[in-house]
Design a protein around this motif. Structure first.
Motif, PDB file in Angstrom:
ATOM      1  N   TYR A 310       0.691  -1.333   0.596  1.00 42.05           N
ATOM      2  CA  TYR A 310       0.370   0.228   0.111  1.00 42.05           C
ATOM      3  C   TYR A 310       0.810   1.750  -0.217  1.00 42.05           C
ATOM      4  N   VAL A 312       0.585   3.451   2.077  1.00 39.43           N
ATOM      5  CA  VAL A 312       0.421   4.625   3.037  1.00 39.43           C
ATOM      6  C   VAL A 312       1.444   3.690   3.983  1.00 39.43           C
ATOM      7  N   ALA A 392      -7.438   0.555   1.663  1.00 40.30           N
ATOM      8  CA  ALA A 392      -6.736   1.369   0.998  1.00 40.30           C
ATOM      9  C   ALA A 392      -6.943   0.137  -0.037  1.00 40.30           C
ATOM     10  N   GLU A 393      -6.452   0.433  -1.310  1.00 34.76           N
ATOM     11  CA  GLU A 393      -6.513   0.142  -2.549  1.00 34.76           C
ATOM     12  C   GLU A 393      -4.936  -0.534  -2.145  1.00 34.76           C
TER      13      GLU A 393
END
Length: 464
Positions: A310, A312, A392-393
């Motif tokens: 991710y 993030v 999240a993607e």
């Protein structure tokens, strides 16, 4: 000049040729060494993938540091500066919809102190009291060929084994504990029980071997595990390497050697052969019914690995955690490693990288085993959202399937391997079995197995 053919370019096969080259140089003798592999690159189950700033391993992701310590191989390959070690962190079990911490002061889920046992959030009071019998019962003799599950349950109680130890050990060794031997899992527990009168006391006394002060239990390399594969291959000076060459059949010649036929039509004659490939692949190379029957007794399992990365920060993970095991059926996965937290080198930007493991031992594995990569990623994303609340993607993903390629060392495994060794020695002298199908699944075990096979060949060829 003797021709030695090594079939299989994984870590075991490389260890064989690497050692043979050194032995030949030491004896000042020439050998014709040929290393072949059906894949397009060396490494077998060790392969590093780099994408979008992440480092991902399709197979093994680390090496047990204490097993490599005395080999000297890291120093020999001049990889000391490349070595990296796992971060210290907490492991969890995902149970009843939440993460529950595995006691830090434990080894493979086995408590190393009464305090560790008492504070475990995974056990009932009854289970904790039952485990105390380990300190005062020592009335049954076990051998290394007995079941590790039966041994641990007899002295530590059923609840501790089922709720805390089995999930951890089964994550390391494929298969149920009652079908695995003491020798193939934790051979030292017999000595601990005999010497200290208690399994827990034994682990407490020796826990620095497992829980050292720096807790650097596992090692990898700054650019991934393929580093050790490349380093060994680059040191080979006398070995010819054929990639994308699959062996189809092996026949005896009129003399003492063998003719090896490849699927592309090539034929090679060899005096000695090392079969460093999965046992089910080795079995197909011979038209021998007795061998086929013996090979069929070796059991394997399947594994699907899914990496999800991710954009993030991995700060969204629980503080100081490095992963969880999922022993119940709440999720499709068996375990989840928070790779970027455990291995800083895998995400230079500090972004979140997660690896999920799906094993054929899971009751619902049949529902996913034939899914394509896209659908498997959907399963992984759902498991992540349910366990870690992250939706999240992903910016990167890698799916790897190891179908029927994960060895499961059941109670009968040592006898099966001994029988195969005897049959080969009698019917096919000069052909050696090697690798994780027979002698150990860890990278250090495979390296040592390769050295042992090379020394047997050296004694037969170089010292005659």
């Amino acid at each position: 000049m003797e021709t030695i053919l090594i079939v299989g370019g994984g870590i075991t096969g490389l260890s064989v040729v690497y050692t043979l080259e050194k032995e030949a140089a030491k004896q000042k003798r020439d050998l014709k060494l040929l290393l072949v592999d059906s894949a397009a690159q060396l490494g077998g189950k060790i392969r590093t993938v780099k994408e979008n700033g992440f480092i991902m391993e399709t197979g093994a992701d680390s090496i047990v540091a204490r097993k490599m310590k005395d080999s000297g191989l890291i120093e020999e390959l001049e990889l000391e500066e490349e070595a990296v070690y796992n971060a210290v962190g907490t492991s969890f079990l995902f149970r009843e919809g939440e993460l529950k911490q595995i006691p830090r002061d434990s080894v493979f889920g086995i408590p190393t102190s009464i305090q560790s046992l008492a504070e475990s959030p995974l056990l009932s009071d009854h289970g904790k009291v039952e485990a105390l019998k380990d300190f005062y019962i020592n009335d049954r003799k076990f051998t290394e060929h007995d079941s590790i599950g039966e041994f641990l349950e007899y002295y530590l109680g059923k609840e501790l084994v089922e709720k805390q130890i089995a999930p951890v050990l089964s994550g390391v060794y494929s298969g149920t504990l009652h079908n695995l031997t003491i020798a193939s899992t934790l051979p030292y527990v017999l000595q601990y029980k005999e010497k200290y009168g208690s399994i827990m006391k034994g682990f407490a006394t020796n826990k620095n071997q497992f829980l050292g002060k720096d807790d650097k239990k596992f090692l990898s390399f700054n650019n991934g595990l393929s580093t050790i594969i490349d380093a060994m291959a680059n040191r080979l000076e006398k070995t010819e390497i054929w990639l994308e060459h699959e062996v189809e059949q092996i026949n005896k010649t009129d003399g003492k050697g063998y003719k090896v036929y490849f699927t592309n039509g090539k034929v090679v004659e060899a005096d000695s052969i090392v079969l460093s490939i999965p046992h089910n692949h080795a079995s197909r190379l011979f038209s021998d019914k007795e061998l086929h029957e013996e090979f069929s007794k070796i059991k394997t399992s399947s594994l699907i690995s899914v990496y999800v990365g991710y954009s993030v920060s991995d700060g969204v993970l629980p503080e100081n955690g490095t992963g969880y095991i999922a022993p119940d059926n709440d999720l499709f996965c068996n375990a989840c490693t928070w790779t970027s937290r455990k291995w800083e080198h895998t995400s230079k930007g500090g972004n979140l990288l997660i690896r999920l493991f799906y094993k054929s031992s899971h009751p619902r594995f049949s529902e996913i085993k034939d899914l394509n990569d896209e659908d498997l990623l959907k399963i992984a994303k759902a498991d992540i959202e349910k366990s870690l609340h992250i939706n999240a993607e992903p910016v990167v993903s890698t799916v790897t399937k190891w179908t029927d390629q994960m060895p499961t060392y059941q109670i009968t495994h040592p006898d099966t391997v001994s029988s195969l060794e005897e049959q080969f020695a009698h019917k096919y002298p000069g052909i050696f079995l090697a690798g994780c199908s027979y002698y150990g699944v860890g990278i250090p075990d495979c390296i040592e197995n390769g050295k042992e096979i090379a020394k047997k060949i050296s004694e037969k060829v170089l010292l005659k």
